[in-house]
Write a protein that holds these residues in place. Sequence first.
Motif, mmCIF file in Angstrom:
data_model
loop_
_atom_site.group_PDB
_atom_site.id
_atom_site.type_symbol
_atom_site.label_atom_id
_atom_site.label_comp_id
_atom_site.label_asym_id
_atom_site.label_seq_id
_atom_site.Cartn_x
_atom_site.Cartn_y
_atom_site.Cartn_z
ATOM 1 N N ASN B 204 4.483 4.080 14.108
ATOM 2 C CA ASN B 204 5.346 3.773 12.976
ATOM 3 C C ASN B 204 4.963 2.455 12.336
ATOM 4 N N ILE B 205 4.697 1.450 13.174
ATOM 5 C CA ILE B 205 4.266 0.150 12.641
ATOM 6 C C ILE B 205 3.002 0.344 11.807
ATOM 7 N N ALA B 206 2.049 1.111 12.355
ATOM 8 C CA ALA B 206 0.775 1.301 11.658
ATOM 9 C C ALA B 206 0.985 1.992 10.319
ATOM 10 N N ILE B 207 1.819 3.020 10.316
ATOM 11 C CA ILE B 207 2.026 3.772 9.071
ATOM 12 C C ILE B 207 2.711 2.900 8.024
ATOM 13 N N CYS B 208 3.754 2.178 8.449
ATOM 14 C CA CYS B 208 4.467 1.320 7.495
ATOM 15 C C CYS B 208 3.536 0.239 6.945
ATOM 16 N N LEU B 209 2.798 -0.408 7.822
ATOM 17 C CA LEU B 209 1.880 -1.461 7.394
ATOM 18 C C LEU B 209 0.861 -0.919 6.406
ATOM 19 N N THR B 210 0.275 0.257 6.748
ATOM 20 C CA THR B 210 -0.745 0.837 5.883
ATOM 21 C C THR B 210 -0.158 1.135 4.517
ATOM 22 N N ALA B 211 1.040 1.731 4.496
ATOM 23 C CA ALA B 211 1.670 2.060 3.224
ATOM 24 C C ALA B 211 1.923 0.793 2.427
ATOM 25 N N PHE B 212 2.440 -0.231 3.082
ATOM 26 C CA PHE B 212 2.740 -1.480 2.363
ATOM 27 C C PHE B 212 1.475 -2.083 1.760
ATOM 28 N N ILE B 213 0.443 -2.233 2.592
ATOM 29 C CA ILE B 213 -0.796 -2.858 2.113
ATOM 30 C C ILE B 213 -1.399 -2.014 0.996
ATOM 31 N N PHE B 214 -1.333 -0.694 1.174
ATOM 32 C CA PHE B 214 -1.937 0.192 0.192
ATOM 33 C C PHE B 214 -1.268 0.003 -1.174
ATOM 34 N N PHE B 215 0.072 0.000 -1.192
ATOM 35 C CA PHE B 215 0.762 -0.124 -2.473
ATOM 36 C C PHE B 215 0.630 -1.535 -3.029
ATOM 37 N N TYR B 216 0.593 -2.510 -2.144
ATOM 38 C CA TYR B 216 0.388 -3.896 -2.580
ATOM 39 C C TYR B 216 -0.950 -4.008 -3.302
ATOM 40 N N ALA B 217 -1.995 -3.455 -2.670
ATOM 41 C CA ALA B 217 -3.331 -3.540 -3.257
ATOM 42 C C ALA B 217 -3.423 -2.669 -4.499
ATOM 43 N N ILE B 237 -9.064 4.127 -5.408
ATOM 44 C CA ILE B 237 -8.112 4.457 -4.353
ATOM 45 C C ILE B 237 -8.820 5.030 -3.135
ATOM 46 N N MET B 238 -9.781 5.913 -3.376
ATOM 47 C CA MET B 238 -10.370 6.653 -2.266
ATOM 48 C C MET B 238 -11.105 5.764 -1.261
ATOM 49 N N ILE B 239 -11.850 4.788 -1.744
ATOM 50 C CA ILE B 239 -12.611 3.988 -0.771
ATOM 51 C C ILE B 239 -12.233 2.512 -0.817
ATOM 52 N N SER B 240 -12.236 1.904 -1.996
ATOM 53 C CA SER B 240 -11.991 0.451 -2.037
ATOM 54 C C SER B 240 -10.613 0.095 -1.490
ATOM 55 N N LEU B 241 -9.601 0.818 -1.892
ATOM 56 C CA LEU B 241 -8.242 0.487 -1.421
ATOM 57 C C LEU B 241 -8.083 0.834 0.057
ATOM 58 N N ALA B 242 -8.621 1.999 0.442
ATOM 59 C CA ALA B 242 -8.561 2.362 1.852
ATOM 60 C C ALA B 242 -9.238 1.284 2.687
ATOM 61 N N PRO B 417 -3.905 -12.444 -2.588
ATOM 62 C CA PRO B 417 -4.637 -11.241 -2.170
ATOM 63 C C PRO B 417 -4.154 -10.766 -0.804
ATOM 64 N N ALA B 418 -4.323 -9.472 -0.564
ATOM 65 C CA ALA B 418 -3.802 -8.875 0.673
ATOM 66 C C ALA B 418 -4.411 -9.508 1.921
ATOM 67 N N TYR B 419 -5.701 -9.853 1.842
ATOM 68 C CA TYR B 419 -6.345 -10.374 3.062
ATOM 69 C C TYR B 419 -5.679 -11.661 3.522
ATOM 70 N N MET B 420 -5.115 -12.423 2.573
ATOM 71 C CA MET B 420 -4.450 -13.672 2.978
ATOM 72 C C MET B 420 -3.205 -13.379 3.805
ATOM 73 N N LEU B 421 -2.464 -12.369 3.373
ATOM 74 C CA LEU B 421 -1.276 -11.979 4.139
ATOM 75 C C LEU B 421 -1.670 -11.615 5.566
#
Lengths: 473, 473, 473
Positions: B204-217, B237-242, B417-421
């Motif tokens: 669940n943590i992984a899914i939530c985190l992935t969703a958050f980062i994905f939409f943030y980016a 979306i397919m590669i850079s965001l993933a 940027p997301a990487y800073m978070l």
Amino acid sequence: MNSDSVAMTDLFEKMHKPETVCIFGTGDFGRSLGLRLLQSGYSVVYGSRDPKNSLLLPKGSKVMTHAAAACEAHVVFVAVQREHYGFLSSLVSDLEGKVLVDVSNNLKRGLYPESNAEYLSRLVPGATVVKAFNTISAWALQSGGLDANRQVLLCGDRSDAKQQLMDIAQSLGFTAVDRGSLRVAADLEDLPLQLFPLWRLPLNIAICLTAFIFFYALTRDVIYERVTNGKDIAFRIMISLANKAFPIVSLVMLSLCYLPGAMAGFLQLYNGTKYRRFPDWLDRWMLCRKQLGLLALAFGFLHVLYTLVIPIRYYVRYRINVYTISLVKDNTTYEFDNTAAWRYDSYYSMGILGFGLFVLLGITSLPSVSNSLNWREFSFVQSKLGYITLLLCTAHTFLYGWDRFLKPSSYRWWTPPAYMLSLVVPCVVLILKLILITPCVDSKVTRIRQGWERQGKTLANGRDTKTNQPLMA
Amino acid sequence: MNSDSVAMTDLFEKMHKPETVCIFGTGDFGRSLGLRLLQSGYSVVYGSRDPKNSLLLPKGSKVMTHAAAACEAHVVFVAVQREHYGFLSSLVSDLEGKVLVDVSNNLKRGLYPESNAEYLSRLVPGATVVKAFNTISAWALQSGGLDANRQVLLCGDRSDAKQQLMDIAQSLGFTAVDRGSLRVAADLEDLPLQLFPLWRLPLNIAICLTAFIFFYALTRDVIYERVTNGKDIAFRIMISLANKAFPIVSLVMLSLCYLPGAMAGFLQLYNGTKYRRFPDWLDRWMLCRKQLGLLALAFGFLHVLYTLVIPIRYYVRYRINVYTISLVKDNTTYEFDNTAAWRYDSYYSMGILGFGLFVLLGITSLPSVSNSLNWREFSFVQSKLGYITLLLCTAHTFLYGWDRFLKPSSYRWWTPPAYMLSLVVPCVVLILKLILITPCVDSKVTRIRQGWERQGKTLANGRDTKTNQPLMA
Amino acid sequence: MNSDSVAMTDLFEKMHKPETVCIFGTGDFGRSLGLRLLQSGYSVVYGSRDPKNSLLLPKGSKVMTHAAAACEAHVVFVAVQREHYGFLSSLVSDLEGKVLVDVSNNLKRGLYPESNAEYLSRLVPGATVVKAFNTISAWALQSGGLDANRQVLLCGDRSDAKQQLMDIAQSLGFTAVDRGSLRVAADLEDLPLQLFPLWRLPLNIAICLTAFIFFYALTRDVIYERVTNGKDIAFRIMISLANKAFPIVSLVMLSLCYLPGAMAGFLQLYNGTKYRRFPDWLDRWMLCRKQLGLLALAFGFLHVLYTLVIPIRYYVRYRINVYTISLVKDNTTYEFDNTAAWRYDSYYSMGILGFGLFVLLGITSLPSVSNSLNWREFSFVQSKLGYITLLLCTAHTFLYGWDRFLKPSSYRWWTPPAYMLSLVVPCVVLILKLILITPCVDSKVTRIRQGWERQGKTLANGRDTKTNQPLMA
């Protein structure tokens, strides 16, 4: 229900009615052990210095003074550190005839002249001491032996006492292995303090080799460039040099893993028998072949990653860009070189196939996989496929070099490129193996290994211990 | 042959002569169990409603009515679904004094208020009920326990009955583990219905985190570009965001796997003892560290593949091409930037070494590998090497960012940027660990973990259960 | 100490005082076995033809003539090759009533009409013969069963004799499994001679498929080019063709691994019961699904490496260079194609996610991992995640093809491209599965598999053996 099964039930009932076990010490290990014993149907009595203030003990257990607790049970676990064994000398009479289980470990090796278990046996001479459970952590006890090591090693001088411990261990879901008399207790106490003893030699070899190749390449590439052309290409340390050192170390260690086997074959041919012991260094070398091979695989894995990362490197993109622009400016065309296409593609293909087989060797070295193979399957994978891996990786390196060994410019400061050095050991191993598998030599070696030939008197079993040892697992 | 061994043989013969076992039910499980029992030398009698029409039963077994079959044996396996237990009430007198083995499972959890075994015990009060074999599938019985789970968990209220079952399980090649009284039968019945209970929270943590980062980016990259420049770069979306989401989730989860250990250390320092329980949430967190780490590895693995695929992407080739052509047209040259070469190569190198160590951590988490390590080796790998992995991966992320955090253009729509978070948690963990390994703090923590210090009365064993728990396995 | 435990101790002492075991034969296996027995507290007596010249025997053992040695013990290990069994006929009277343990293996299968153990039993009719330990190597005996196979398989006609051997095996740290009467000895003797029997069929399929696809692609690519344009592009064999064959074989084999399960579902629907046996070929196919899946993974792994190596290939760099230069010369610009960007990125992304899941399936197939899963978890991973993997990989292949199936130029020599052929089987499997999971069909299949429906009389257990077999492990 016939009368036989009635008798049997009676016997079982007598032998297996809830037994009481005593534990001295209310620390982590004592508590976890008690909990597990209770879960498995034993009654548990704790012996404590201060029975009234013993907290966190598992529900269902009793706690009393050491002397009172000892009277309740035949088996007494001493879950106390060696430094505190002193109090036991006052309980000598209470412990007369009991089975004392020493579960202790030390913080360091060689702290005491004798093992904890032998010291305990000397302190309480009337009791039978069994060393057991010291390789099991409190954590493994709690987690029900489901995902932690399930083997309880034990030793002691009396078989009946050991058998009782083995029964307890089995009720708790562990497998018990009798390792002999109390004299081996020191070995058992050393086990939890070991830190990868079989990996030391291979790791040292890997580190020395890596350092040597790294500095060799540093001198020939970076320092040479600096001295002769005055250019600073030190940034190459991070990837280019690493990607020189890793494949070389990988290839050399893979061949080092097969060299002792080939040498043993020649030694047996020379001796004309397999019943003469190998020299000690060869024995030790053979014992760490698995570790040599797995380290070689780890370096090979890094080599693969370092290679695949090449096209996204800044430097590489810069070089390609500059080259394209220069072609445009000079108005020349890039001539397609068919030989180069063959050479590079073969070079990559050999490398990929070699790495694929290498990964397969690594997977069959996993304990659970190698345990599910029989001897013939295991030696097929580790020996046959192993040599094919070595052959592919050596061919990969030869294709990398191609005709560069003919060019004088390769020999900067009169030293050969590092990859040439790396080919020496694999070539030696492959040549030795080639000799060993020629029909006439092979039949001789086979006969020797089956114990026949000049040893007509030996009634061996077709399986031998030295030369057919697991090569990588 | 001396007289002792004669006596022994007699005893053995009495105890181990082919025993008859009865099985009620001729379904898959009953048939597989009977076959296995026959192979291991038992006589097998089936009880069936319709003995004449029972097909496919193993050769060598007998089949009769339930009542007749029950008379033949002391141990009766009830291989029938709970819904059909009703017929047993008519056999109460035949089953008096027998050992009834409940092997049943339910289709769902919580279907019934009491466990099947307890229900059986209530139905046939004169018999001793043992819950066993329910975690073993018919398939595992057939395949000889060679490649399936070999652990038979059992529970029951009478030790002698349990011992008989343990003996049967062992003859069949399984390891038997006594889990206690019949009250735990409900737990055993839940075991086969569990679906990765320890993986839920980490997943669940992984899914939530992935969703958050994905939409943030997505917002910062794709939507921002659309809104401000009107360009559609949704294909990213397919590669850079993933490839933005995966490494970030990997790094955060790796650090989440080491955070509770560091927090526990501080808590123990604050409490001045290790004998105070941790808060529940910390306990639960610590229990799923292995799963957190393995999920982090899976995301790291995807990140590696997504990164290596970059140079063959259409978009990347297009960009490089356009850049080269623009350089040619503008007649400028690509200035080689030595710092950039260092930076990118270090960035890749850190990443590769970090990933290599991470894979090593993953391999040592495999049950068969972690079982072959002793405690010291395991904690060396999982703790020491684990922190080095975290350090390398954090450095890899810092090198990725480099000086971009200084550029205002990085803060689109005032968001970093997301990487800073992603760097926040790893930095916190590394700083906490740095404090914990400073000599003065370290010695205090060590003393507390050995049970010494302000707890002079505890005679612990140098091994503790809470804080030295396996970190990733 | 109460009287009960005194009685128990006595019983234990009688049963477990150091027993003497006799070993005939002083070869590798005999020596290793003796050493291990001594370590576990047994007394060991060797029987030898030439007691005075028996070298290298473990310290603490005695050596005497065969007849004298046989008198000392009740259990006699015959660690001698079958060809030398002759001498035993002169010892018939000494061996009367003893337990003879046959540990022998043959060098090849089918050398003798009867098993070694049965031959031994015929030679010494007065003794009880037990076949045991033949699957354990001398090496495994020496290394303490710590990292080698720990399962001792045994068979024999008398339970008491087998029990004695099981006790010995357990004292030595092995798990003993009774496989039945002496008739199965031939099977046990075949076990160490097997060479991956379950892998044969899948390997043959993989080799044939690879060869077919390779020559198909060779004809369509290299030979076609040669014949029609006169260009030699044979260098493509090394990477381009390999990278066509590997992914196709991987996809086809992955779908072959799920096809039999889907077919079995339809067969059960058609039969209306699960209690009719599947045809033999389907049974055999289902048994090698794990091997099919793992080979598919191996080919997929090679495909990944071959793909990632593309951008560093000489040919690819040449092509990109030539294209860039041509654009510069023609003064045209590279038009960015948004659809192509989407298509290629989705193509890679599907492939990466599919491969990631595939690796996960492979890891859960490792014996130690699959053993730690319960049935529900295992079938969730292997069935649900397996179908998602197949779906992703099929989508990956469709995206690779895109609209090329519409272009006549794809059909060189009226043959479709190889990737189209590879899509047939996966599509069939996915369609079959789609039908099976539609609610109305699914509920029927579920009812059939639970043994209900048109088989009201069966009291099954909710677990079945055929269709829920491990899919990949």
